[in-house]
Design a protein around this motif. Sequence first.
Motif, PDB file in Angstrom:
ATOM      1  N   LYS A 296       0.737   4.525   1.647  1.00  0.00           N
ATOM      2  CA  LYS A 296       1.146   5.411   2.736  1.00  0.00           C
ATOM      3  C   LYS A 296       0.283   5.232   3.975  1.00  0.00           C
ATOM      4  CE  LYS A 296       3.520   9.425   3.512  1.00  0.00           C
ATOM      5  NZ  LYS A 296       4.601   8.897   4.320  1.00  0.00           N
ATOM      6  N   ASP A 297       0.954   5.077   5.127  1.00  0.00           N
ATOM      7  CA  ASP A 297       0.243   5.050   6.403  1.00  0.00           C
ATOM      8  C   ASP A 297      -0.537   6.351   6.593  1.00  0.00           C
ATOM      9  OD1 ASP A 297       1.365   2.585   7.066  1.00  0.00           O
ATOM     10  OD2 ASP A 297       2.905   3.431   8.356  1.00  0.00           O
TER      11      ASP A 297
ATOM     12  N   ARG B 111      -1.352  -0.043  -4.852  1.00  0.00           N
ATOM     13  CA  ARG B 111      -2.103  -0.896  -3.931  1.00  0.00           C
ATOM     14  C   ARG B 111      -2.294  -2.256  -4.613  1.00  0.00           C
ATOM     15  NH1 ARG B 111      -4.460   1.330  -0.175  1.00  0.00           N
ATOM     16  NH2 ARG B 111      -4.955   3.246  -1.283  1.00  0.00           N
TER      17      ARG B 111
ATOM     18  N   TYR C  84       0.842  -1.194   0.000  1.00  0.00           N
ATOM     19  CA  TYR C  84       0.000   0.000   0.000  1.00  0.00           C
ATOM     20  C   TYR C  84       0.883   1.253   0.000  1.00  0.00           C
ATOM     21  CZ  TYR C  84       0.881   0.119   5.087  1.00  0.00           C
ATOM     22  OH  TYR C  84       1.473   0.172   6.324  1.00  0.00           O
TER      23      TYR C  84
ATOM     24  N   ASP D 137       6.827   3.360   4.396  1.00  0.00           N
ATOM     25  CA  ASP D 137       6.920   4.092   5.662  1.00  0.00           C
ATOM     26  C   ASP D 137       7.939   3.426   6.584  1.00  0.00           C
ATOM     27  OD1 ASP D 137       4.774   6.176   5.471  1.00  0.00           O
ATOM     28  OD2 ASP D 137       3.577   4.388   5.085  1.00  0.00           O
TER      29      ASP D 137
ATOM     30  N   SER E 197      -3.035   7.607   5.143  1.00  0.00           N
ATOM     31  CA  SER E 197      -3.816   8.169   4.043  1.00  0.00           C
ATOM     32  C   SER E 197      -5.200   7.508   4.083  1.00  0.00           C
ATOM     33  CB  SER E 197      -3.131   7.933   2.696  1.00  0.00           C
ATOM     34  OG  SER E 197      -3.079   6.554   2.414  1.00  0.00           O
ATOM     35  N   THR E 198      -6.188   8.140   3.490  1.00  0.00           N
ATOM     36  CA  THR E 198      -7.563   7.656   3.585  1.00  0.00           C
ATOM     37  C   THR E 198      -7.726   6.241   3.047  1.00  0.00           C
ATOM     38  OG1 THR E 198      -8.386   9.909   3.427  1.00  0.00           O
ATOM     39  CG2 THR E 198      -9.958   8.158   2.973  1.00  0.00           C
TER      40      THR E 198
ATOM     41  N   CYS F  37      -5.472   3.921   2.454  1.00  0.00           N
ATOM     42  CA  CYS F  37      -4.655   2.943   3.177  1.00  0.00           C
ATOM     43  C   CYS F  37      -5.219   2.673   4.567  1.00  0.00           C
ATOM     44  CB  CYS F  37      -3.209   3.418   3.252  1.00  0.00           C
ATOM     45  SG  CYS F  37      -2.472   3.572   1.606  1.00  0.00           S
ATOM     46  N   THR F  38      -5.806   3.676   5.180  1.00  0.00           N
ATOM     47  CA  THR F  38      -6.471   3.473   6.470  1.00  0.00           C
ATOM     48  C   THR F  38      -7.682   2.573   6.282  1.00  0.00           C
ATOM     49  OG1 THR F  38      -5.683   5.584   7.340  1.00  0.00           O
ATOM     50  CG2 THR F  38      -7.664   4.651   8.365  1.00  0.00           C
TER      51      THR F  38
ATOM     52  N   SER G 133       4.682  -1.162   3.189  1.00  0.00           N
ATOM     53  CA  SER G 133       4.767   0.145   2.532  1.00  0.00           C
ATOM     54  C   SER G 133       6.165   0.700   2.746  1.00  0.00           C
ATOM     55  CB  SER G 133       3.707   1.115   3.069  1.00  0.00           C
ATOM     56  OG  SER G 133       4.127   1.698   4.282  1.00  0.00           O
TER      57      SER G 133
END
Length: 155
Positions: free
Chosen positions: A40-41, A116, A38, A73, A43-44, A46-47, A71
């Motif tokens: 980015k931690d 993704r 994914y 991160d 982000s909408t 990915c959340t 990811s």
Amino acid sequence: MALTPGQKAPDFTLASTTGKTFSLNTDLNRKPCILYFYPKDFSTGCTNEACGFRDTFDLFEGLNITILGISRDDIPTHLRFKEALKLPFDLLSDPDGKISKLYDTTPPFMDFFTKRTTYLLDTDHVIQAAYENVFSARKHIKEMAAKASGSAVVK
């Protein structure tokens, strides 16, 4: 394009939110898993995706399938993300994107971005299913749940 079903998943080693390094073929020897890449931690999308895997965790756990999020991160960011969302699975850090490239989740000419993409691996780490959709995080969970429930992931 993602790696395709029938291919052996490439082995890799990455830092994990467990505080240790994780190696696919060592730490999950003869165990099926889901690897979801994914962007980015926090982000909408990915959340939403992480929460979807969290909310269906019992289904995958009942099938003895380990879930791992990957990811670019760093581990401190992953730890905050994992704690904030109460994720029951580990996150792996791929800061330079080498594993993303190995799994064909990096678009051409966009080395800084991870598409993704979700893979379902059987006990031999052969890809049983691959799903790629940057914009629909929830479909990744539905696709993997259907494939895992209806296929012979465990040999």
